[in-house]
Design a protein around this motif. Structure first.
Motif, PDB file in Angstrom:
ATOM      1  N   ILE A  45      42.348 -80.572  -7.927  1.00  0.00           N
ATOM      2  CA  ILE A  45      41.331 -79.528  -7.822  1.00  0.00           C
ATOM      3  C   ILE A  45      40.071 -80.063  -7.150  1.00  0.00           C
ATOM      4  O   ILE A  45      39.497 -79.417  -6.258  1.00  0.00           O
ATOM      5  CB  ILE A  45      40.987 -78.970  -9.224  1.00  0.00           C
ATOM      6  CG1 ILE A  45      42.192 -78.256  -9.821  1.00  0.00           C
ATOM      7  CG2 ILE A  45      39.782 -78.027  -9.151  1.00  0.00           C
ATOM      8  CD1 ILE A  45      42.686 -77.088  -9.026  1.00  0.00           C
TER       9      ILE A  45
ATOM     10  N   VAL B 285      40.688 -80.485  -3.421  1.00  0.00           N
ATOM     11  CA  VAL B 285      40.717 -79.198  -2.717  1.00  0.00           C
ATOM     12  C   VAL B 285      39.295 -78.654  -2.545  1.00  0.00           C
ATOM     13  O   VAL B 285      38.925 -78.161  -1.473  1.00  0.00           O
ATOM     14  CB  VAL B 285      41.598 -78.188  -3.482  1.00  0.00           C
ATOM     15  CG1 VAL B 285      41.417 -76.787  -2.910  1.00  0.00           C
ATOM     16  CG2 VAL B 285      43.066 -78.605  -3.413  1.00  0.00           C
TER      17      VAL B 285
ATOM     18  N   PRO C  78      48.430 -80.053  -1.087  1.00  0.00           N
ATOM     19  CA  PRO C  78      47.328 -79.099  -1.262  1.00  0.00           C
ATOM     20  C   PRO C  78      46.141 -79.375  -0.352  1.00  0.00           C
ATOM     21  O   PRO C  78      45.562 -78.441   0.226  1.00  0.00           O
ATOM     22  CB  PRO C  78      46.933 -79.279  -2.736  1.00  0.00           C
ATOM     23  CG  PRO C  78      48.160 -79.806  -3.389  1.00  0.00           C
ATOM     24  CD  PRO C  78      48.822 -80.668  -2.360  1.00  0.00           C
TER      25      PRO C  78
ATOM     26  N   THR D 190      45.090 -76.650   2.411  1.00  0.00           N
ATOM     27  CA  THR D 190      43.964 -75.839   1.935  1.00  0.00           C
ATOM     28  C   THR D 190      43.113 -75.302   3.066  1.00  0.00           C
ATOM     29  O   THR D 190      42.781 -74.107   3.112  1.00  0.00           O
ATOM     30  CB  THR D 190      43.089 -76.661   0.973  1.00  0.00           C
ATOM     31  OG1 THR D 190      43.843 -76.950  -0.210  1.00  0.00           O
ATOM     32  CG2 THR D 190      41.837 -75.891   0.583  1.00  0.00           C
TER      33      THR D 190
ATOM     34  N   ILE E 125      40.869 -68.638  -1.861  1.00  0.00           N
ATOM     35  CA  ILE E 125      41.345 -69.922  -2.376  1.00  0.00           C
ATOM     36  C   ILE E 125      40.625 -70.285  -3.663  1.00  0.00           C
ATOM     37  O   ILE E 125      41.252 -70.698  -4.656  1.00  0.00           O
ATOM     38  CB  ILE E 125      41.150 -71.045  -1.329  1.00  0.00           C
ATOM     39  CG1 ILE E 125      41.913 -70.726  -0.048  1.00  0.00           C
ATOM     40  CG2 ILE E 125      41.602 -72.390  -1.902  1.00  0.00           C
ATOM     41  CD1 ILE E 125      43.400 -70.640  -0.218  1.00  0.00           C
ATOM     42  N   LEU E 126      39.301 -70.144  -3.679  1.00  0.00           N
ATOM     43  CA  LEU E 126      38.536 -70.458  -4.889  1.00  0.00           C
ATOM     44  C   LEU E 126      38.939 -69.551  -6.046  1.00  0.00           C
ATOM     45  O   LEU E 126      39.011 -69.985  -7.200  1.00  0.00           O
ATOM     46  CB  LEU E 126      37.036 -70.330  -4.611  1.00  0.00           C
ATOM     47  CG  LEU E 126      36.426 -71.388  -3.686  1.00  0.00           C
ATOM     48  CD1 LEU E 126      34.949 -71.096  -3.465  1.00  0.00           C
ATOM     49  CD2 LEU E 126      36.616 -72.786  -4.262  1.00  0.00           C
TER      50      LEU E 126
ATOM     51  N   ILE F 239      42.266 -70.805  -7.410  1.00  0.00           N
ATOM     52  CA  ILE F 239      42.055 -72.023  -8.198  1.00  0.00           C
ATOM     53  C   ILE F 239      41.468 -71.668  -9.560  1.00  0.00           C
ATOM     54  O   ILE F 239      41.885 -72.211 -10.597  1.00  0.00           O
ATOM     55  CB  ILE F 239      41.128 -73.003  -7.445  1.00  0.00           C
ATOM     56  CG1 ILE F 239      41.803 -73.505  -6.172  1.00  0.00           C
ATOM     57  CG2 ILE F 239      40.759 -74.190  -8.340  1.00  0.00           C
ATOM     58  CD1 ILE F 239      40.895 -74.343  -5.289  1.00  0.00           C
TER      59      ILE F 239
ATOM     60  N   ILE G  82      43.119 -72.475 -13.215  1.00  0.00           N
ATOM     61  CA  ILE G  82      42.403 -73.206 -14.270  1.00  0.00           C
ATOM     62  C   ILE G  82      42.266 -72.337 -15.515  1.00  0.00           C
ATOM     63  O   ILE G  82      42.416 -72.818 -16.645  1.00  0.00           O
ATOM     64  CB  ILE G  82      41.017 -73.656 -13.771  1.00  0.00           C
ATOM     65  CG1 ILE G  82      41.158 -74.636 -12.600  1.00  0.00           C
ATOM     66  CG2 ILE G  82      40.219 -74.314 -14.902  1.00  0.00           C
ATOM     67  CD1 ILE G  82      39.839 -75.038 -11.972  1.00  0.00           C
TER      68      ILE G  82
END
Length: 201
Positions: free
Chosen positions: A23, A26, A157, A161, A173-174, A177, A181
């Motif tokens: 993470i 990325v 990744p 990305t 993308i955020l 993620i 999470i």
């Protein structure tokens, strides 16, 4: 490998550490696009606007987590808090910050600060847990596997990305993620939680 696989109290912390490092990698790749597309600031200002607040948050997080561990606060609670704060921070950057116009950079600095606290609240207790659960004679090999796994898991990744972000956007993308999470955070609320099912730690 067989030893790690047979020890859930070692396997799951190791996987969480690999996950957290992927993470971070990325987010680092996305930071230039994040600065220019979402925050609408010059690329040269990305460091002061994002990296410094996140670093300062990480320092505060380390101090706070260390204090909580000394007070015997359960690692599960700290890890769950770190997952929750990280998910909310990334989701806020993806969904709220783009609509704040002139306040984008200022709010993003505050969120980066919280993200730093969140990631440290995840990494520090998980790494402590891994050290505690790994027998001393196998600790070097287990952490060697950890380093190799982080490198291996990060390659795809990190490489993909930037390309995916160019096609679908940094916000997308955020957001993905943050959702991942968040899913891990929800799993961490289960009782008994896999990592901790063998010992209340």
């Amino acid at each position: 490998y067989l030893f790690i696989k047979s020890q859930p109290t070692i396997l799951f912390p190791l996987l969480l550490l690999v996950f957290s490092q992927v993470i971070i990698g990325v987010i680092a790749v996305l930071s230039p696009s994040l600065a220019t597309e979402i925050l609408a600031i010059d690329l040269l200002d990305a460091g002061p606007a994002l990296v410094l607040p996140a670093g300062f948050g990480a320092v505060i997080g380390v101090l706070g987590v260390t204090s909580l561990l000394r007070k015997k606060v359960r690692k599960k609670k700290i890890i769950s808090f770190g997952l929750f704060l990280s998910a909310v921070s990334l989701l806020s950057i993806a969904t709220v910050v783009p609509f704040l116009d002139n306040l984008r950079a200022l709010v993003a600095m505050g969120i980066a600060f919280l993200l730093g606290i969140g990631l440290v609240s995840l990494i520090v207790p998980v790494q402590t847990l891994l050290q505690e659960k790994t027998p001393e004679d196998k600790r070097g090999r287990v952490f060697g596997v950890l380093g190799f796994a982080v490198t291996l898991a990060s390659i795809l990744p990190v490489l993909l990305t930037a390309t995916i972000a160019d096609i679908l956007g940094v916000n997308f993308i955020l957001g993905i993620i943050a959702i991942i999470i968040g899913a891990v955070w929800i799993y961490s609320l289960r009782e008994p939680y896999e990592i901790f099912s063998y010992n209340r730690t």
